[in-house]
Structure formats: structure tokens, C-alpha cells
Design a protein around this motif. Structure first.
Motif, PDB file in Angstrom:
ATOM      1  N   GLY A   1       0.821  -1.215   0.000  1.00 52.24           N
ATOM      2  CA  GLY A   1       0.000   0.000   0.000  1.00 52.24           C
ATOM      3  C   GLY A   1       0.851   1.259   0.000  1.00 52.24           C
ATOM      4  O   GLY A   1       0.481   2.275  -0.587  1.00 52.24           O
ATOM      5  N   THR A   2       1.986   1.211   0.652  1.00 52.88           N
ATOM      6  CA  THR A   2       2.915   2.342   0.662  1.00 52.88           C
ATOM      7  C   THR A   2       3.641   2.355  -0.678  1.00 52.88           C
ATOM      8  O   THR A   2       4.246   1.364  -1.069  1.00 52.88           O
ATOM      9  N   LYS A   3       3.558   3.461  -1.389  1.00 53.92           N
ATOM     10  CA  LYS A   3       4.051   3.511  -2.775  1.00 53.92           C
ATOM     11  C   LYS A   3       5.459   4.096  -2.868  1.00 53.92           C
ATOM     12  O   LYS A   3       5.870   4.900  -2.031  1.00 53.92           O
ATOM     13  N   GLU A   4       6.146   3.698  -3.912  1.00 58.26           N
ATOM     14  CA  GLU A   4       7.438   4.304  -4.218  1.00 58.26           C
ATOM     15  C   GLU A   4       7.272   5.158  -5.466  1.00 58.26           C
ATOM     16  O   GLU A   4       6.955   4.657  -6.545  1.00 58.26           O
ATOM     17  N   GLY A   5       7.471   6.464  -5.286  1.00 61.49           N
ATOM     18  CA  GLY A   5       7.418   7.377  -6.437  1.00 61.49           C
ATOM     19  C   GLY A   5       8.833   7.757  -6.824  1.00 61.49           C
ATOM     20  O   GLY A   5       9.494   7.084  -7.604  1.00 61.49           O
ATOM     21  N   CYS A   6       9.328   8.826  -6.218  1.00 61.60           N
ATOM     22  CA  CYS A   6      10.645   9.360  -6.594  1.00 61.60           C
ATOM     23  C   CYS A   6      11.807   8.620  -5.943  1.00 61.60           C
ATOM     24  O   CYS A   6      12.905   8.568  -6.491  1.00 61.60           O
ATOM     25  N   GLY A   7      11.575   8.068  -4.749  1.00 61.03           N
ATOM     26  CA  GLY A   7      12.675   7.430  -4.016  1.00 61.03           C
ATOM     27  C   GLY A   7      13.681   8.423  -3.451  1.00 61.03           C
ATOM     28  O   GLY A   7      14.746   8.030  -2.986  1.00 61.03           O
ATOM     29  N   GLU A   8      13.340   9.712  -3.488  1.00 65.62           N
ATOM     30  CA  GLU A   8      14.307  10.749  -3.070  1.00 65.62           C
ATOM     31  C   GLU A   8      13.731  11.778  -2.107  1.00 65.62           C
ATOM     32  O   GLU A   8      14.271  12.871  -1.981  1.00 65.62           O
ATOM     33  N   GLY A   9      12.589  11.478  -1.495  1.00 62.34           N
ATOM     34  CA  GLY A   9      12.032  12.419  -0.535  1.00 62.34           C
ATOM     35  C   GLY A   9      11.289  13.598  -1.142  1.00 62.34           C
ATOM     36  O   GLY A   9      11.045  14.593  -0.446  1.00 62.34           O
ATOM     37  N   GLU A  10      10.891  13.494  -2.403  1.00 64.89           N
ATOM     38  CA  GLU A  10      10.254  14.641  -3.068  1.00 64.89           C
ATOM     39  C   GLU A  10       8.740  14.509  -3.233  1.00 64.89           C
ATOM     40  O   GLU A  10       8.050  15.517  -3.354  1.00 64.89           O
ATOM     41  N   CYS A  11       8.204  13.276  -3.279  1.00 65.18           N
ATOM     42  CA  CYS A  11       6.803  13.126  -3.712  1.00 65.18           C
ATOM     43  C   CYS A  11       5.826  12.742  -2.613  1.00 65.18           C
ATOM     44  O   CYS A  11       4.625  12.906  -2.769  1.00 65.18           O
ATOM     45  N   GLY A  12       6.302  12.164  -1.511  1.00 67.47           N
ATOM     46  CA  GLY A  12       5.423  11.804  -0.402  1.00 67.47           C
ATOM     47  C   GLY A  12       4.614  10.532  -0.596  1.00 67.47           C
ATOM     48  O   GLY A  12       3.844  10.157   0.292  1.00 67.47           O
ATOM     49  N   ALA A  13       4.791   9.843  -1.723  1.00 63.81           N
ATOM     50  CA  ALA A  13       4.005   8.617  -1.960  1.00 63.81           C
ATOM     51  C   ALA A  13       4.314   7.538  -0.928  1.00 63.81           C
ATOM     52  O   ALA A  13       3.509   6.648  -0.678  1.00 63.81           O
TER      53      ALA A  13
ATOM     54  N   ILE B   1      -9.880  10.606  -5.131  1.00 60.50           N
ATOM     55  CA  ILE B   1      -8.995   9.536  -5.611  1.00 60.50           C
ATOM     56  C   ILE B   1      -9.171   9.413  -7.111  1.00 60.50           C
ATOM     57  O   ILE B   1     -10.285   9.150  -7.585  1.00 60.50           O
ATOM     58  N   GLN B   2      -8.087   9.624  -7.852  1.00 62.72           N
ATOM     59  CA  GLN B   2      -8.151   9.419  -9.309  1.00 62.72           C
ATOM     60  C   GLN B   2      -7.374   8.126  -9.611  1.00 62.72           C
ATOM     61  O   GLN B   2      -7.921   7.044  -9.484  1.00 62.72           O
ATOM     62  N   CYS B   3      -6.108   8.216  -9.953  1.00 66.66           N
ATOM     63  CA  CYS B   3      -5.367   6.954 -10.160  1.00 66.66           C
ATOM     64  C   CYS B   3      -5.076   6.269  -8.835  1.00 66.66           C
ATOM     65  O   CYS B   3      -4.853   5.070  -8.783  1.00 66.66           O
ATOM     66  N   GLY B   4      -5.049   7.037  -7.752  1.00 63.59           N
ATOM     67  CA  GLY B   4      -4.861   6.462  -6.420  1.00 63.59           C
ATOM     68  C   GLY B   4      -3.414   6.320  -5.969  1.00 63.59           C
ATOM     69  O   GLY B   4      -3.174   5.914  -4.836  1.00 63.59           O
ATOM     70  N   PHE B   5      -2.484   6.662  -6.829  1.00 66.36           N
ATOM     71  CA  PHE B   5      -1.080   6.420  -6.464  1.00 66.36           C
ATOM     72  C   PHE B   5      -0.646   7.262  -5.260  1.00 66.36           C
ATOM     73  O   PHE B   5       0.077   6.781  -4.386  1.00 66.36           O
ATOM     74  N   CYS B   6      -1.093   8.501  -5.209  1.00 65.76           N
ATOM     75  CA  CYS B   6      -0.693   9.374  -4.103  1.00 65.76           C
ATOM     76  C   CYS B   6      -1.534   9.159  -2.854  1.00 65.76           C
ATOM     77  O   CYS B   6      -1.194   9.668  -1.792  1.00 65.76           O
ATOM     78  N   THR B   7      -2.654   8.423  -3.002  1.00 62.75           N
ATOM     79  CA  THR B   7      -3.666   8.398  -1.946  1.00 62.75           C
ATOM     80  C   THR B   7      -3.149   7.861  -0.607  1.00 62.75           C
ATOM     81  O   THR B   7      -3.414   8.484   0.434  1.00 62.75           O
ATOM     82  N   PRO B   8      -2.423   6.748  -0.567  1.00 68.27           N
ATOM     83  CA  PRO B   8      -1.951   6.289   0.752  1.00 68.27           C
ATOM     84  C   PRO B   8      -1.108   7.336   1.467  1.00 68.27           C
ATOM     85  O   PRO B   8      -1.310   7.585   2.669  1.00 68.27           O
ATOM     86  N   GLY B   9      -0.204   7.968   0.744  1.00 69.47           N
ATOM     87  CA  GLY B   9       0.640   8.993   1.369  1.00 69.47           C
ATOM     88  C   GLY B   9      -0.167  10.198   1.809  1.00 69.47           C
ATOM     89  O   GLY B   9       0.073  10.769   2.878  1.00 69.47           O
TER      90      GLY B   9
ATOM     91  N   ASN C   1       3.299  16.086  -0.309  1.00 68.62           N
ATOM     92  CA  ASN C   1       2.670  15.001  -1.069  1.00 68.62           C
ATOM     93  C   ASN C   1       2.245  15.526  -2.430  1.00 68.62           C
ATOM     94  O   ASN C   1       1.404  16.434  -2.519  1.00 68.62           O
ATOM     95  N   LEU C   2       2.779  14.949  -3.481  1.00 72.14           N
ATOM     96  CA  LEU C   2       2.422  15.375  -4.841  1.00 72.14           C
ATOM     97  C   LEU C   2       1.360  14.448  -5.415  1.00 72.14           C
ATOM     98  O   LEU C   2       1.397  13.237  -5.210  1.00 72.14           O
ATOM     99  N   CYS C   3       0.414  15.062  -6.137  1.00 69.42           N
ATOM    100  CA  CYS C   3      -0.609  14.288  -6.850  1.00 69.42           C
ATOM    101  C   CYS C   3      -0.412  14.542  -8.341  1.00 69.42           C
ATOM    102  O   CYS C   3      -0.653  15.643  -8.817  1.00 69.42           O
ATOM    103  N   ARG C   4       0.018  13.519  -9.050  1.00 70.05           N
ATOM    104  CA  ARG C   4       0.286  13.732 -10.474  1.00 70.05           C
ATOM    105  C   ARG C   4      -1.012  13.875 -11.272  1.00 70.05           C
ATOM    106  O   ARG C   4      -0.991  14.319 -12.407  1.00 70.05           O
ATOM    107  N   CYS C   5      -2.132  13.482 -10.672  1.00 72.01           N
ATOM    108  CA  CYS C   5      -3.436  13.714 -11.313  1.00 72.01           C
ATOM    109  C   CYS C   5      -3.972  15.103 -10.976  1.00 72.01           C
ATOM    110  O   CYS C   5      -5.049  15.467 -11.431  1.00 72.01           O
TER     111      CYS C   5
END
Ligand code: FES
Ligand code: FES
Length: 159
Positions: free
Chosen positions: A36-48, A99-107, A134-138
Motif C-alpha cells: 500500500g505504501t508507494k514508491e514514487g521518486c525514491g528521493e524524498g520529493e513526492c510523499g508517496a 482519488i483518481q489513479c490512487g497512487f498518491c492516496t496512501p501517502g 505530497n504530490l498528486c500527479r493527477c
């Protein structure tokens, strides 16, 4: 170097073996299969990858797994109640079209929970500040902020 660490994860004490180079995110997703916890940037930028560590919202991609030993970690899998009913904040996201794609939602939900657990009556500025990592790409920010407001109202109205 590998080491066995013991932590409280979503209310249960667990033991897991981690390597010194592993992040908490890596251990959660790949060793414990809590995806459920997502990996986006891997660098502390996106909050996923946001999780709660001792009630504080933290980017788990930057958090060394070893450091989680002895701590209390909550992931999105631990947010719903014991009967597996959506938590108030999760339901507010659903009801508000947040919730759109949901990728950012858990974060997003974890960051919002960290806020509402300590500030039950936040201003819109405080909500935006709490979610600023927390970034939402949607780009569904308006609905997300409204969902957090709704969750705050519902939590305050709860008997
Ligand atoms: S994956 Fe951790 S902040 Fe982007
Ligand atoms: S809902 Fe798609 S990234 Fe936010």
C-alpha cells in the motif's frame, strides 16, 4: 550488514531481517509485502511513501530500516479499523472524489491522519501545509483538501 529488527507495525509486534543499506520503504514493500505504501521518486520529493513513525509523517524511502527498530510504524494497511471498515478519513476521500489513479492516496491519507490526530480543527492553510510534501500527479488537490476538511468535520461530530 544484516540485522534482525523488532518494531510495532500496524499495532502488532513483528521481527524482520533488514540490510544496513535498506530503506524502511524497501522492507515494507519487498520483505513484508505491504504494498500500500508507494514508491514514487525514491528521493524524498513526492510523499508517496509516507508512513507514520511514532505518530509523525515520514518519507519511508529516506528512512533507514534499522532506525525503525523499537518504533511504532503505521502504514495505510493499518488505517482502517479492526473490522476492516474504512477509516473516516478514507471514506471522506471516497465520498469527495479525491482519488483518481490512487497512487498518491496512501501517502496523502497518512499525512492527513498525522495532521488530524493532533489538530482536529485545522484551517485550510494548515491542511495545505500538512499535505505540501505530497504530490498528486493527477492534480486533484482541490478535492483532496476538501476531503480532509470533511474528515475533520466528521471526526469532530463523532460521538
Ligand atoms: S518515494 Fe519517498 S518521497 Fe517519493
Ligand atoms: S490521484 Fe493520481 S496521483 Fe493523486
Amino acid at each position: 550488514m544484516k540485522k534482525k529488527i523488532t518494531l510495532t507495525l500496524n499495532g502488532s509486534q513483528i521481527h524482520v531481517t533488514a540490510d544496513s543499506h535498506q530503506s524502511l520503504l524497501d522492507v515494507l514493500r519487498n520483505s513484508l509485502r505491504l504494498t500500500g505504501t508507494k514508491e514514487g521518486c525514491g528521493e524524498g520529493e513526492c510523499g508517496a511513501c509516507t508512513v507514520l513513525i511514532d505518530s509523525r509523517a515520514v518519507n519511508s524511502c529516506l528512512y533507514p530500516a534499522f532506525e525503525a527498530g523499537g518504533k511504532n510504524v503505521t502504514t495505510i494497511e493499518g488505517v482502517a479499523d479492526k473490522k476492516n471498515q474504512l477509516a473516516t478519513i478514507q471514506q471522506a476521500f471516497v465520498d469527495n472524489g479525491a482519488i483518481q489513479c490512487g497512487f498518491c492516496t496512501p501517502g496523502m491519507i497518512i499525512s492527513a491522519k498525522a495532521l488530524l490526530d493532533t489538530h482536529p480543527n485545522p484551517t485550510e492553510a494548515e491542511i495545505r501545509e500538512a499535505l505540501s510534501g505530497n504530490l498528486c500527479r493527477c492534480t486533484g488537490y482541490v478535492q483532496i483538501v476538501e476531503a480532509v476538511k470533511k474528515a475533520a468535520n466528521r471526526l469532530r461530530d463523532k460521538p
